[in-house]
Scaffold this active site. Structure first.
Site, PDB file in Angstrom:
ATOM      1  N   GLY A 159       5.062   1.984   1.084  1.00 19.62           N
ATOM      2  CA  GLY A 159       6.130   2.441   0.182  1.00 19.62           C
ATOM      3  C   GLY A 159       5.728   2.442  -1.281  1.00 19.62           C
ATOM      4  O   GLY A 159       6.557   2.702  -2.154  1.00 19.62           O
ATOM      5  N   SER A 210       0.852  -1.189   0.000  1.00 18.36           N
ATOM      6  CA  SER A 210       0.000   0.000   0.000  1.00 18.36           C
ATOM      7  C   SER A 210       0.889   1.240   0.000  1.00 18.36           C
ATOM      8  O   SER A 210       2.103   1.144   0.149  1.00 18.36           O
ATOM      9  CB  SER A 210      -0.886   0.014   1.234  1.00 18.36           C
ATOM     10  OG  SER A 210      -0.091   0.331   2.357  1.00 18.36           O
ATOM     11  N   LYS A 211       0.250   2.383  -0.138  1.00 13.35           N
ATOM     12  CA  LYS A 211       0.979   3.641  -0.157  1.00 13.35           C
ATOM     13  C   LYS A 211       1.801   3.811   1.126  1.00 13.35           C
ATOM     14  O   LYS A 211       2.932   4.263   1.118  1.00 13.35           O
ATOM     15  CB  LYS A 211      -0.019   4.788  -0.272  1.00 13.35           C
ATOM     16  CG  LYS A 211       0.443   5.800  -1.264  1.00 13.35           C
ATOM     17  CD  LYS A 211      -0.611   6.824  -1.500  1.00 13.35           C
ATOM     18  CE  LYS A 211       0.018   7.889  -2.375  1.00 13.35           C
ATOM     19  NZ  LYS A 211      -0.890   8.736  -3.039  1.00 13.35           N
ATOM     20  N   ARG A 212       1.187   3.415   2.235  1.00 15.17           N
ATOM     21  CA  ARG A 212       1.859   3.561   3.527  1.00 15.17           C
ATOM     22  C   ARG A 212       3.120   2.691   3.605  1.00 15.17           C
ATOM     23  O   ARG A 212       4.104   3.038   4.239  1.00 15.17           O
ATOM     24  CB  ARG A 212       0.880   3.165   4.635  1.00 15.17           C
ATOM     25  CG  ARG A 212       1.139   3.806   5.960  1.00 15.17           C
ATOM     26  CD  ARG A 212      -0.091   3.650   6.826  1.00 15.17           C
ATOM     27  NE  ARG A 212      -0.740   2.355   6.573  1.00 15.17           N
ATOM     28  CZ  ARG A 212      -0.612   1.292   7.338  1.00 15.17           C
ATOM     29  NH1 ARG A 212       0.115   1.348   8.415  1.00 15.17           N
ATOM     30  NH2 ARG A 212      -1.255   0.168   7.054  1.00 15.17           N
TER      31      ARG A 212
END
Ligand code: GLU
Length: 361
Positions: free
Chosen positions: A246, A242-244
């Site tokens: 990376g 996910s974006k969180r």
């Protein structure tokens, strides 16, 4: 000669998975003294944006992957694709289908109710001795490819080994819509053929497209390139990144203070290895990389490793380079009298350029 490409769709920023396949394709072409092309797959007019395209090119320039020749834009090649659609119609490898949307929807609903995989029922597929329905008025046909009905579609994947798909996996899929526009798998195949790709390295999320593309190559009577499907990058828990975790814009890594060589080094190791070596200069990557050694299983993103690699690169790049890089973070050390001493000391402890800046201020 080895010819590879990177073929992003400009529907969002360049993410690290995309950059990794670009890097692998780049390394393989350059290692063999071949050609590396950049092709923009911008046929999905509703989802494309100029902003995304600029962001992709900007990120590409930042990491320094150079491509050969002009960038190709699929949106400018419609006439070329239509020529090949016509060729397939003329050779009898494709045909017009006049089924209306309502008929198709009801066919699909019936198949789903019977727990069957939805597939086209070949109503308009010409066969020897078969009488086709009367052409209805007011319906623009789609063009379908005549896919094989029996046997297997096989190919050797350079990463995954022997791949076999039962012919029933591929139906007579649409290669041109009723407005004449060619579809995704068709344009990818035509471009890879015309750009003379020898090796297609891409994410394994595209694996299910490959049998369709092989059906098109066969219909055109041309040999398909070697395929290498690279397993995904997952988060440390083995889930989709996910974006969180990376999965951000490559340019975010620049904003966070990573050096492009550290990011490329990180990416080359995410899915490929050479014994237990961790640090690879570009020269070493070029010497050692071979897509045959790409890992067969998904890799896990490891943020600490990226930080560590970045700190190693910060320690070893020249102070002049660091002075250049720090300007991006609004710190210009050019006229500092003690810049060499300050940097020599500070770079030993900084994981990122942002940390480097903070420790100097
Ligand atoms: N345009 C596709 C993507 O961005 C890549 C297609 C391919 O490599 O064949 O995922």
């Amino acid at each position: 000669m080895t010819v590879t490409r990177f073929a992003p769709s400009p529907t969002g920023y360049l993410h690290i998975g995309g950059l990794r396949t670009a890097l692998y394709s780049y390394l393989w072409a350059r290692k063999n003294g071949g050609v590396f092309r950049l092709r923009i797959e911008d046929t999905d007019l509703e989802r494309n944006s100029q902003e995304a395209l600029n962001a992709i090119i900007e990120a590409f320039n930042w990491v320094g992957l150079s491509y050969d020749g002009e960038v190709e834009y699929q949106s400018k090649r419609t006439e070329i694709y239509k020529k090949y659609i016509n060729q397939l119609l003329e050779s009898g490898n494709a045909y017009k289908c006049y089924m209306s949307k309502e008929e198709l929807d009801s066919l699909r609903a019936k198949q789903e109710a019977a727990k069957q995989t939805p597939r086209y029922d070949e109503t308009w597929r010409p066969e020897d001795g078969k009488v086709l329905p009367q052409i209805p008025e007011g319906i623009e046909p789609v063009i379908r490819i005549k896919a094989p009905k029996t046997g297997e579609i096989r190919f050797v994947d350079g990463v995954k080994g022997d791949m076999k798909f039962d012919a029933s996996f591929v139906d007579d899929f649409v290669i041109a819509r009723s407005n004449g526009m060619p579809t995704y798998n068709f344009v990818v195949t035509i471009d890879d053929m015309l750009m003379e790709m020898t090796d297609v390295i891409r994410g394994d999320d595209h694996l299910s497209n490959t049998p369709k593309q092989i059906v098109i190559y066969n219909a055109l009577g041309v040999k398909h390139p070697n395929f290498y499907h690279v397993p995904m990058i997952n988060n440390p828990e083995g889930k989709k990144l996910s974006k969180r975790d990376g999965a951000m814009d490559v340019m975010d890594y620049k904003r966070l203070g990573y050096l492009p060589e550290a990011l490329l080094n990180f990416l080359v190791r995410l899915g490929w290895s050479n014994k237990d070596q961790e640090i690879f200069s570009m020269k070493e990557m070029l010497e050692l990389f071979d897509p045959k050694n790409i890992n067969k299983s998904a890799s896990a993103y490891n943020a600490e490793k990226l930080l560590w690699l970045n700190s190693e690169y910060i320690k070893t790049v020249s102070n002049d380079r660091l002075i250049e890089e720090l300007k991006f973070f609004d710190l210009d050390l050019t006229n500092y009298s003690k810049k060499e001493e300050i940097l020599n000391l500070a770079k030993q402890r900084a994981n990122t350029l942002l940390e480097l800046k903070k420790s100097i201020l």
